[in-house]
Scaffold this motif. Structure first.
Motif, PDB file in Angstrom:
ATOM      1  N   VAL A   5       0.853  -1.201   0.000  1.00 13.95           N
ATOM      2  CA  VAL A   5       0.000   0.000   0.000  1.00 13.95           C
ATOM      3  C   VAL A   5       0.885   1.246   0.000  1.00 13.95           C
ATOM      4  N   LYS A   6       1.948   1.225   0.792  1.00 15.03           N
ATOM      5  CA  LYS A   6       2.856   2.373   0.855  1.00 15.03           C
ATOM      6  C   LYS A   6       3.519   2.615  -0.498  1.00 15.03           C
ATOM      7  N   THR A   7       3.912   1.556  -1.195  1.00 11.95           N
ATOM      8  CA  THR A   7       4.498   1.702  -2.533  1.00 11.95           C
ATOM      9  C   THR A   7       3.532   2.409  -3.471  1.00 11.95           C
ATOM     10  N   LEU A   8       2.276   1.963  -3.463  1.00 11.07           N
ATOM     11  CA  LEU A   8       1.265   2.580  -4.325  1.00 11.07           C
ATOM     12  C   LEU A   8       1.019   4.029  -3.921  1.00 11.07           C
ATOM     13  N   MET A   9       0.873   4.261  -2.632  1.00 14.96           N
ATOM     14  CA  MET A   9       0.602   5.615  -2.158  1.00 14.96           C
ATOM     15  C   MET A   9       1.766   6.557  -2.478  1.00 14.96           C
ATOM     16  N   ALA A  88      -2.031  -6.400  -4.818  1.00 16.68           N
ATOM     17  CA  ALA A  88      -0.750  -6.950  -5.264  1.00 16.68           C
ATOM     18  C   ALA A  88      -0.287  -6.108  -6.448  1.00 16.68           C
ATOM     19  N   ILE A  89       0.948  -5.643  -6.400  1.00 15.73           N
ATOM     20  CA  ILE A  89       1.510  -4.829  -7.479  1.00 15.73           C
ATOM     21  C   ILE A  89       2.408  -5.708  -8.329  1.00 15.73           C
ATOM     22  N   SER A  90       2.146  -5.749  -9.640  1.00 16.08           N
ATOM     23  CA  SER A  90       2.988  -6.543 -10.524  1.00 16.08           C
ATOM     24  C   SER A  90       4.049  -5.696 -11.217  1.00 16.08           C
ATOM     25  N   ASN A  95       6.705   5.650 -14.722  1.00 13.21           N
ATOM     26  CA  ASN A  95       5.604   6.011 -15.613  1.00 13.21           C
ATOM     27  C   ASN A  95       4.293   5.293 -15.317  1.00 13.21           C
ATOM     28  N   GLY A  96       4.265   4.368 -14.349  1.00  9.24           N
ATOM     29  CA  GLY A  96       2.992   3.722 -14.066  1.00  9.24           C
ATOM     30  C   GLY A  96       3.060   2.566 -13.095  1.00  9.24           C
ATOM     31  N   ASP A 102      -8.685  -7.658  -4.822  1.00  9.90           N
ATOM     32  CA  ASP A 102      -9.656  -8.754  -4.791  1.00  9.90           C
ATOM     33  C   ASP A 102     -10.753  -8.581  -5.836  1.00  9.90           C
ATOM     34  N   ARG A 103     -11.034  -7.361  -6.228  1.00 13.55           N
ATOM     35  CA  ARG A 103     -12.148  -7.081  -7.125  1.00 13.55           C
ATOM     36  C   ARG A 103     -11.766  -6.811  -8.575  1.00 13.55           C
ATOM     37  N   ALA A 104     -10.590  -6.188  -8.789  1.00  7.59           N
ATOM     38  CA  ALA A 104     -10.317  -5.689 -10.138  1.00  7.59           C
ATOM     39  C   ALA A 104      -8.817  -5.649 -10.431  1.00  7.59           C
ATOM     40  N   HIS A 105      -8.523  -5.456 -11.718  1.00  7.40           N
ATOM     41  CA  HIS A 105      -7.163  -5.276 -12.222  1.00  7.40           C
ATOM     42  C   HIS A 105      -7.054  -3.808 -12.645  1.00  7.40           C
ATOM     43  N   TYR A 106      -5.983  -3.134 -12.228  1.00  7.01           N
ATOM     44  CA  TYR A 106      -5.806  -1.710 -12.505  1.00  7.01           C
ATOM     45  C   TYR A 106      -4.498  -1.460 -13.238  1.00  7.01           C
ATOM     46  N   SER A 107      -4.541  -0.453 -14.096  1.00  9.08           N
ATOM     47  CA  SER A 107      -3.349   0.093 -14.722  1.00  9.08           C
ATOM     48  C   SER A 107      -3.414   1.607 -14.529  1.00  9.08           C
ATOM     49  N   LEU A 108      -2.409   2.163 -13.863  1.00 16.90           N
ATOM     50  CA  LEU A 108      -2.352   3.599 -13.607  1.00 16.90           C
ATOM     51  C   LEU A 108      -1.120   4.149 -14.304  1.00 16.90           C
TER      52      LEU A 108
END
Length: 116
Positions: A5-9, A88-90, A95-96, A102-108
């Motif tokens: 979560v910290k990595t994403l934030m 889970a971060i793959s 750049n992204g 649990d619910r969805a796959h995201y690309s930011l």
């Protein structure tokens, strides 16, 4: 706070005042969001009326729009919620970020076509 979560934030906070492009695939639905990110918030465990955004989440604040199918509309309340259950971060790069919950796959990604 969990390290994932910290990595994403941290990545999102590094994109403050930038335009983001978010793709969310849930089941067979694809949502596309363009958001001028103003602020990132962490919301601890929460119970929503509809149950859809229950649990911990990141709340992205800013002006934007969401496209579902062929319809594009403004974001409700100038925010976008990413529930964090099962995060889970793959891929995480400058750049992204590519991730799954649990619910969805995201690309930011940084929206170079819509910089403001």
């Amino acid at each position: 706070m969990d390290t994932t979560v910290k990595t994403l934030m941290d990545w999102l906070q590094g994109q403050t005042n930038s335009s983001l492009f978010i793709q969310k695939k849930e089941d067979e639905d694809l949502d596309q969001v363009r958001l001028q990110l103003r602020e990132v918030g962490y919301r601890p465990d929460y119970r929503s009326i509809d149950g859809y955004t229950d649990g911990t989440a990141l709340v992205l604040h800013g002006n934007g729009s969401i496209r579902t199918g062929h319809v594009e509309e403004p974001l409700p309340q100038d925010s976008y919620v990413i529930p964090l259950s099962g995060l889970a971060i793959s891929k995480a790069a400058d750049n992204g970020v590519i991730m799954q919950t649990d619910r969805a796959h995201y690309s930011l990604s940084v929206d170079n076509d819509n910089r403001r």
